[in-house]
Design a protein around this motif. Structure first.
Motif, PDB file in Angstrom:
ATOM      1  N   ARG A 169       8.278-113.364 -17.347  1.00 40.98           N
ATOM      2  CA  ARG A 169       7.686-113.031 -16.041  1.00 40.98           C
ATOM      3  C   ARG A 169       6.421-112.213 -16.298  1.00 40.98           C
ATOM      4  O   ARG A 169       6.237-111.662 -17.390  1.00 40.98           O
ATOM      5  CB  ARG A 169       8.670-112.241 -15.189  1.00 40.98           C
ATOM      6  CG  ARG A 169       9.046-110.913 -15.771  1.00 40.98           C
ATOM      7  CD  ARG A 169      10.058-110.174 -14.912  1.00 40.98           C
ATOM      8  NE  ARG A 169      11.322-110.898 -14.840  1.00 40.98           N
ATOM      9  CZ  ARG A 169      12.303-110.754 -15.742  1.00 40.98           C
ATOM     10  NH1 ARG A 169      12.147-109.929 -16.778  1.00 40.98           N
ATOM     11  NH2 ARG A 169      13.418-111.421 -15.602  1.00 40.98           N
ATOM     12  N   PRO A 170       5.535-112.110 -15.297  1.00 42.34           N
ATOM     13  CA  PRO A 170       4.334-111.293 -15.481  1.00 42.34           C
ATOM     14  C   PRO A 170       4.693-109.828 -15.709  1.00 42.34           C
ATOM     15  O   PRO A 170       5.491-109.245 -14.964  1.00 42.34           O
ATOM     16  CB  PRO A 170       3.565-111.475 -14.169  1.00 42.34           C
ATOM     17  CG  PRO A 170       4.083-112.754 -13.592  1.00 42.34           C
ATOM     18  CD  PRO A 170       5.524-112.820 -14.002  1.00 42.34           C
ATOM     19  N   TRP A 172       4.064-105.697 -15.860  1.00 43.53           N
ATOM     20  CA  TRP A 172       3.397-104.751 -14.950  1.00 43.53           C
ATOM     21  C   TRP A 172       1.906-104.692 -15.247  1.00 43.53           C
ATOM     22  O   TRP A 172       1.080-104.726 -14.332  1.00 43.53           O
ATOM     23  CB  TRP A 172       4.033-103.370 -15.093  1.00 43.53           C
ATOM     24  CG  TRP A 172       3.287-102.290 -14.366  1.00 43.53           C
ATOM     25  CD1 TRP A 172       3.317-102.037 -13.017  1.00 43.53           C
ATOM     26  CD2 TRP A 172       2.400-101.322 -14.937  1.00 43.53           C
ATOM     27  NE1 TRP A 172       2.492-100.964 -12.717  1.00 43.53           N
ATOM     28  CE2 TRP A 172       1.921-100.505 -13.872  1.00 43.53           C
ATOM     29  CE3 TRP A 172       1.964-101.054 -16.239  1.00 43.53           C
ATOM     30  CZ2 TRP A 172       1.028 -99.455 -14.083  1.00 43.53           C
ATOM     31  CZ3 TRP A 172       1.078-100.003 -16.454  1.00 43.53           C
ATOM     32  CH2 TRP A 172       0.615 -99.215 -15.375  1.00 43.53           C
ATOM     33  N   ASN A 174       0.035-106.952 -16.499  1.00 41.73           N
ATOM     34  CA  ASN A 174      -0.542-108.210 -16.034  1.00 41.73           C
ATOM     35  C   ASN A 174      -0.913-108.076 -14.557  1.00 41.73           C
ATOM     36  O   ASN A 174      -2.037-108.388 -14.148  1.00 41.73           O
ATOM     37  CB  ASN A 174       0.484-109.330 -16.250  1.00 41.73           C
ATOM     38  CG  ASN A 174       0.008-110.709 -15.818  1.00 41.73           C
ATOM     39  OD1 ASN A 174      -0.757-110.847 -14.870  1.00 41.73           O
ATOM     40  ND2 ASN A 174       0.494-111.737 -16.495  1.00 41.73           N
ATOM     41  N   SER A 175       0.014-107.572 -13.767  1.00 42.32           N
ATOM     42  CA  SER A 175      -0.230-107.430 -12.333  1.00 42.32           C
ATOM     43  C   SER A 175      -1.363-106.446 -12.050  1.00 42.32           C
ATOM     44  O   SER A 175      -2.192-106.670 -11.150  1.00 42.32           O
ATOM     45  CB  SER A 175       1.049-106.962 -11.637  1.00 42.32           C
ATOM     46  OG  SER A 175       2.093-107.898 -11.817  1.00 42.32           O
ATOM     47  N   ARG A 178      -4.738-108.031 -12.879  1.00 37.88           N
ATOM     48  CA  ARG A 178      -5.118-108.980 -11.822  1.00 37.88           C
ATOM     49  C   ARG A 178      -5.626-108.231 -10.591  1.00 37.88           C
ATOM     50  O   ARG A 178      -6.638-108.613  -9.990  1.00 37.88           O
ATOM     51  CB  ARG A 178      -3.929-109.868 -11.458  1.00 37.88           C
ATOM     52  CG  ARG A 178      -3.554-110.855 -12.561  1.00 37.88           C
ATOM     53  CD  ARG A 178      -2.483-111.829 -12.121  1.00 37.88           C
ATOM     54  NE  ARG A 178      -2.136-112.727 -13.221  1.00 37.88           N
ATOM     55  CZ  ARG A 178      -2.833-113.807 -13.539  1.00 37.88           C
ATOM     56  NH1 ARG A 178      -3.918-114.129 -12.830  1.00 37.88           N
ATOM     57  NH2 ARG A 178      -2.463-114.565 -14.549  1.00 37.88           N
ATOM     58  N   SER A 179      -4.957-107.174 -10.231  1.00 38.08           N
ATOM     59  CA  SER A 179      -5.368-106.397  -9.074  1.00 38.08           C
ATOM     60  C   SER A 179      -6.740-105.767  -9.288  1.00 38.08           C
ATOM     61  O   SER A 179      -7.605-105.808  -8.402  1.00 38.08           O
ATOM     62  CB  SER A 179      -4.332-105.304  -8.796  1.00 38.08           C
ATOM     63  OG  SER A 179      -4.755-104.443  -7.771  1.00 38.08           O
ATOM     64  N   GLU A 254      -8.686-115.039 -10.617  1.00 38.21           N
ATOM     65  CA  GLU A 254      -8.976-114.076  -9.556  1.00 38.21           C
ATOM     66  C   GLU A 254     -10.422-114.104  -9.077  1.00 38.21           C
ATOM     67  O   GLU A 254     -10.709-113.628  -7.977  1.00 38.21           O
ATOM     68  CB  GLU A 254      -8.619-112.653 -10.014  1.00 38.21           C
ATOM     69  CG  GLU A 254      -7.222-112.494 -10.609  1.00 38.21           C
ATOM     70  CD  GLU A 254      -6.115-112.879  -9.646  1.00 38.21           C
ATOM     71  OE1 GLU A 254      -6.350-112.848  -8.420  1.00 38.21           O
ATOM     72  OE2 GLU A 254      -5.012-113.227 -10.121  1.00 38.21           O
TER      73      GLU A 254
END
Length: 338
Positions: A169-170, A172, A174-175, A178-179, A254
């Motif tokens: 899974r992605p 933290w 990674n998230s 992206r943000s 993104e």
């Protein structure tokens, strides 16, 4: 200078400290061009990347050039703060972040070559037995060192207690990346990217590895900015193996349509075998948390030395190349037409 902090919701540092990814913005946040500088994608490699970022923030010539260019320079510090603090290349879930940026809706490709060598790479006892050493030597004799490097470092998602694990899974981090990329990159016309790494190549040499998808225009633009010495694992010119799930995917996901050029600036430290031995010992240590304090300290020192040249000559050589790369980036971002 605008500064923001992203605090890890669960993981803590080696001394119990709060961990965070920090972002600093230099220049006009609404500028059409942005340069993103990243450190510690691979945790312990952050000593080098953080040093380059701090040095740039204190370099009068670079600051003047950035201001004159009108380019917004964004510093992302410690993408993998857990690995940075714990002297690990991977994150709190043993995930290699540069294998984690993939489409998790689709099953990962199997890495049969890694499956063949996994039990030798991370054996039940450390130091590895003569039999394990012989099996690895025999693999190299049959397939070559480059094949072993590809098998190990290409990435795998089947052995969570193994090396170069991409996760299921992605992460933290990674998230957060992206943000941050959406927040700072949205609406830009032009974007540059320098991700600082260590561990491959001749000591002190900064290999400029194209950090992008197999898009000919992006590779050509990257070589126009930083020179024909820019390598690419897509065409086999890089010391790096061919990788999957690399963090540059966030730019394409993104900020679609942005005019882009990016590199991973990879500095050599120790020979490949020594680097891999450090990772193998550290993975064994993670898999055996009951190891003695003295062995723990020995292995952590080995890992730090494998990814950071803690001497003035190495540091000076590294920063000279980082400074040149950053100056080239702001110059081309300022003059490039979208």
């Amino acid at each position: 200078m605008a500064i923001s902090r992203h605090i890890h919701p669960v993981a803590r540092g080696a001394s119990g400290e709060v961990l965070s990814i920090d972002v600093a913005s230099l220049g006009d946040a609404s500028a059409p061009a942005m340069l993103l500088l990243l450190s510690a994608t691979h945790g312990v490699e952050g000593f080098c990347g953080s040093g380059c970022q701090v040095a740039l923030l204190n370099d009068a010539e670079f600051l003047e050039a950035a201001e004159a260019s009108g380019v917004n320079v964004v510093f992302l510090h410690a993408l993998n703060p857990y690995g940075f603090s714990h002297l690990r290349r991977t994150n709190e879930d043993n995930v290699d972040l540069n294998r984690n940026f993939r489409d998790f809706a689709a099953p990962p490709a199997a890495n049969a070559a890694y499956a063949e060598v996994h039990e030798w790479l991370v054996p039940a006892a450390w130091p590895a037995s003569p039999e394990v050493v012989e099996k690895i030597a025999d693999y190299v004799k049959r397939h070559g060192e480059r094949a072993l490097q590809q098998a190990i470092t290409g990435g795998q998602c089947e052995f969570p207690n193994g090396l170069f694990y991409g996760g299921i899974r992605p992460a933290w981090s990674n998230s957060v990346l992206r943000s941050v990329t959406r927040e700072w990159g949205a609406g830009r016309k032009r974007m540059g990217w320098i991700d600082f790494h260590t561990g491959l190549g001749p000591r002190g040499h900064g290999e400029m590895i194209f950090s992008g998808r197999e898009v000919s225009a992006d590779l050509a633009r990257t070589r126009a900015w930083w020179g024909e010495s820019v390598t690419s694992f897509h065409d086999g010119t890089s010391a790096s193996a061919t990788l999957t799930g690399v963090n540059y995917n966030v730019v394409y996901d993104e900020c679609p349509g942005v005019t882009y050029a990016g590199i991973a600036l990879e500095y050599g430290t120790v020979p490949l075998v020594a680097m891999l031995d450090a990772l193998r010992s550290d993975q064994w240590l993670t898999n055996h948390p009951g190891a003695s304090a003295s062995l723990h300290a020995t292995i952590k020192a080995q890992v730090r030395d494998a990814f950071y040249g803690d001497d003035d000559t190495w540091k000076t050589t590294v920063y000279t190349q980082a400074r040149s790369a950053a100056l080239n980036a702001v110059q081309h971002l300022a003059t490039l037409q979208s």
